[in-house]
Design a protein around this motif. Structure first.
Motif, mmCIF file in Angstrom:
data_model
loop_
_atom_site.group_PDB
_atom_site.id
_atom_site.type_symbol
_atom_site.label_atom_id
_atom_site.label_comp_id
_atom_site.label_asym_id
_atom_site.label_seq_id
_atom_site.Cartn_x
_atom_site.Cartn_y
_atom_site.Cartn_z
ATOM 1 N N MET A 49 0.824 -1.208 0.000
ATOM 2 C CA MET A 49 0.000 0.000 0.000
ATOM 3 C C MET A 49 0.859 1.260 0.000
ATOM 4 O O MET A 49 0.526 2.247 -0.664
ATOM 5 N N LEU A 50 1.966 1.241 0.728
ATOM 6 C CA LEU A 50 2.856 2.400 0.750
ATOM 7 C C LEU A 50 3.412 2.683 -0.645
ATOM 8 O O LEU A 50 3.523 3.844 -1.062
ATOM 9 N N ILE A 51 3.744 1.619 -1.357
ATOM 10 C CA ILE A 51 4.245 1.784 -2.725
ATOM 11 C C ILE A 51 3.152 2.359 -3.626
ATOM 12 O O ILE A 51 3.390 3.292 -4.405
ATOM 13 N N LEU A 52 1.943 1.816 -3.506
ATOM 14 C CA LEU A 52 0.832 2.304 -4.329
ATOM 15 C C LEU A 52 0.521 3.771 -4.027
ATOM 16 O O LEU A 52 0.259 4.564 -4.936
ATOM 17 N N MET A 53 0.552 4.126 -2.747
ATOM 18 C CA MET A 53 0.250 5.507 -2.362
ATOM 19 C C MET A 53 1.311 6.491 -2.858
ATOM 20 O O MET A 53 1.057 7.689 -2.970
ATOM 21 N N ALA A 54 2.507 5.977 -3.150
ATOM 22 C CA ALA A 54 3.601 6.843 -3.593
ATOM 23 C C ALA A 54 3.684 6.971 -5.111
ATOM 24 O O ALA A 54 4.442 7.796 -5.622
ATOM 25 N N LEU A 55 2.900 6.181 -5.828
ATOM 26 C CA LEU A 55 2.942 6.239 -7.288
ATOM 27 C C LEU A 55 2.325 7.543 -7.796
ATOM 28 O O LEU A 55 1.367 8.049 -7.212
ATOM 29 N N PRO A 56 2.856 8.093 -8.877
ATOM 30 C CA PRO A 56 2.266 9.324 -9.437
ATOM 31 C C PRO A 56 0.899 9.054 -10.040
ATOM 32 O O PRO A 56 0.645 7.968 -10.580
ATOM 33 N N GLY A 57 0.022 10.023 -9.937
ATOM 34 C CA GLY A 57 -1.311 9.880 -10.506
ATOM 35 C C GLY A 57 -1.315 10.132 -12.003
ATOM 36 O O GLY A 57 -0.337 10.622 -12.576
#
Length: 208
Positions: free
Chosen positions: A144-152
């Protein structure tokens, strides 16, 4: 009374937000268009979008909310540790008060925390139910931390238009009534360092 620039309803002079659509008074663009400061963003996520699972949330919106939440938690822990270490309040009482405060805080922020995470997933083009990945033991939180850090996505996707595209300057904050401006990288890093220092102090006071 002024008319809301978003829904057209009349806003009482004493109100800061439209009572019908929660849009800020006098702000020409939708509130989601702005890269909100720490205080304004926290209010936006915790109050205006308390249980809003629709639309998108930029990386800035998500991580500023998380940082402010962690700051509040850190301050509560620091106060309790300080009371236990430097006042007549016993360690057990101080820890107990801290635990009660943290439990109440955590319960209150479960829904907005999940909501902003769902909107953050929408921002990268993922369905909101992927937030359940965080429940997987050991690997869920890192994923989840990785997903939350991905650019939109820079363009509109099936969940709506991108958010946080307009920087708030001091002049805009004064004109439109924002609590604070879009934070700089220096301010963000300062907050992160402050959190680390607070945690070190809390750990030191509780151990000693």
């Amino acid at each position: 009374m002024l008319a809301c620039s978003k829904c057209g309803q009349r806003i009482p002079d004493s109100e800061r937000y439209c009572p019908y659509c929660r849009h800020m008074k006098n702000v020409p663009l939708p509130i989601d268009s702005y890269e909100l400061g720490f205080i304004e963003n926290f209010i936006h996520c915790a109050v205006r979008k308390y249980a809003d699972f629709e639309g998108r949330a930029s990386r800035g919106e998500y991580w500023r909310f998380i940082l402010m939440y962690l700051l509040i938690v850190s301050i509560i822990l620091f106060v309790c540790a300080f009371l236990s270490s430097f006042t007549t309040v016993s360690g057990t009482t101080g820890v107990g008060l801290g635990l009660v405060a943290l439990v109440v805080l955590s319960i209150g922020f479960v829904i907005p925390g999940i909501a902003v995470a769902v909107r953050r997933l929408h921002d990268i083009g993922w369905a909101g139910w992927f937030v359940l990945v965080g429940l997987i033991p050991f690997v869920g939180v890192p994923i989840m931390l990785i997903l939350m850090a991905l650019p939109g996505k820079s363009a509109a996707n099936r969940f709506g238009a991108p958010t946080g595209t307009t920087i708030i300057t001091k002049q805009m904050a004064h004109k439109y009534g924002f609590f604070d401006t879009t934070p700089s990288n220096v301010l963000t890093m300062s907050l992160v360092i402050s959190l680390i220092v607070l945690w070190i102090l809390v750990d030191h006071m509780l151990v000693t």
